[in-house]
Design an enzyme around this catalytic site. Structure first.
Site, PDB file in Angstrom:
ATOM      1  N   ASP A  66      46.598  39.291  39.427  1.00  0.00           N
ATOM      2  CA  ASP A  66      45.915  38.683  38.204  1.00  0.00           C
ATOM      3  C   ASP A  66      46.156  40.038  37.221  1.00  0.00           C
ATOM      4  OD1 ASP A  66      45.428  36.394  39.821  1.00  0.00           O
ATOM      5  OD2 ASP A  66      43.425  36.482  39.311  1.00  0.00           O
ATOM      6  N   ASP A  67      45.846  39.456  36.027  1.00  0.00           N
ATOM      7  CA  ASP A  67      46.025  40.501  34.859  1.00  0.00           C
ATOM      8  C   ASP A  67      47.197  41.138  34.441  1.00  0.00           C
ATOM      9  OD1 ASP A  67      43.377  39.700  35.211  1.00  0.00           O
ATOM     10  OD2 ASP A  67      42.480  41.674  35.198  1.00  0.00           O
ATOM     11  N   HIS A 117      46.668  32.794  33.270  1.00  0.00           N
ATOM     12  CA  HIS A 117      45.346  33.460  33.560  1.00  0.00           C
ATOM     13  C   HIS A 117      44.762  33.872  32.290  1.00  0.00           C
ATOM     14  CE1 HIS A 117      42.426  35.640  35.929  1.00  0.00           C
ATOM     15  NE2 HIS A 117      42.846  36.805  35.424  1.00  0.00           N
ATOM     16  N   HIS A 121      41.957  36.562  28.737  1.00  0.00           N
ATOM     17  CA  HIS A 121      41.028  36.986  30.056  1.00  0.00           C
ATOM     18  C   HIS A 121      39.578  36.406  29.672  1.00  0.00           C
ATOM     19  CE1 HIS A 121      39.398  38.687  33.491  1.00  0.00           C
ATOM     20  NE2 HIS A 121      40.435  38.674  33.980  1.00  0.00           N
ATOM     21  N   HIS A 208      45.114  42.885  41.715  1.00  0.00           N
ATOM     22  CA  HIS A 208      45.622  43.035  40.186  1.00  0.00           C
ATOM     23  C   HIS A 208      46.661  44.213  40.259  1.00  0.00           C
ATOM     24  CE1 HIS A 208      41.352  41.593  40.475  1.00  0.00           C
ATOM     25  NE2 HIS A 208      41.575  41.042  39.089  1.00  0.00           N
TER      26      HIS A 208
END
Ligand SMILES: [Zn+2]
Length: 241
Positions: A66-67, A117, A121, A208
């Protein structure tokens, strides 16, 4: 009567002959089968021994990141995954895409799954429907502009998803079963130990691609779990089963 009795006797003899004959045939058949089986059995065993992995369904597991995209670590991770022939899933933040378009293109071209995503965020359950949809749709649009592929999956930040949310395009949420907390530990050895000891078939592992420790750990995790017979797949394969 006599003729009839003779007829019956003859019929009986006929039956006995037939029975004897078929018995003999059965015996011959049995012998043939036994020989065939005796010859073929060791061959079957040899094939099973030489190709155990083709005959056994592998345990599936998914790594998700993610991210990203990250201007440095995502490429490093992609290099390592390519060397190992492993596919993973990347849930991208819209706000991280600008300037990293080449990384996004590479993720798609190398056969990984790209998911959404949100743009900034955000916890979409705290937003209005309009704001939540903008977060998701702007991110999907940006990804599609680069890859040419539609975005079907979303990983809602913090795992907070609004099932009632109705945007232009319906998204399928993908959560996780193992949270590595890699952003907090930042320690490759601990990450490897944690994931390898916790991992089970069909797990979706959350990491991540924003840290050196995560990239190093992820590639070691792949090596160790592949040796245990795991096959790495994209996360959509595990939620659709
Ligand atoms: Zn996140």
């Amino acid at each position: 009567m006599v003729l009839a009795a003779a007829g019956v006797r003859e019929w009986k003899m006929e039956q006995e002959r037939a029975a004897a004959l078929s018995g003999a045939q059965t015996a011959v058949l049995a012998e043939t089968l036994t020989e065939t089986e005796a010859e073929s059995l060791p061959q079957i065993r040899t094939e099973a021994e030489s190709q155990p992995q083709q005959l056994q369904e592998k345990k599936k597991i998914a790594l998700t990141f993610d991210d990203g995209p990250h201007p440095y670590y995502t490429d490093q991770l992609l290099d390592g995954l390519a060397e190992r022939g492993v596919k993973a899933t990347f849930f991208l933040l819209g706000c991280n895409i600008e300037g990293n378009e080449e990384v996004v293109r590479r993720i798609a071209e190398e056969g990984h799954l790209i998911g959404n995503h949100t743009w900034y965020h955000v916890d979409i359950t705290t937003l209005s429907q309009e704001e939540a949809c903008a977060e998701i749709q702007n991110t999907s649009r940006k990804i599609t502009e680069i890859t040419g592929q539609p975005v079907e999956y979303v990983r809602p930040p913090f795992g907070n998803w609004d099932k009632e949310l109705e945007c232009e395009v319906m998204m399928i949420p993908i959560f996780w079963s193992v949270d590595t907390l890699d952003w907090s530990t930042r320690n490759a050895d601990r990450l490897v130990d944690q994931v390898v000891s916790e991992a089970e078939e069909n797990d979706i592992i959350l990491m991540h691609d924003s840290y050196d420790s995560t990239v190093k750990a992820a590639l070691r995790i792949v090596d160790l779990l592949q040796a245990e017979g795991y096959e790495f797949v994209t996360a959509d394969e595990l939620i659709l089963e």
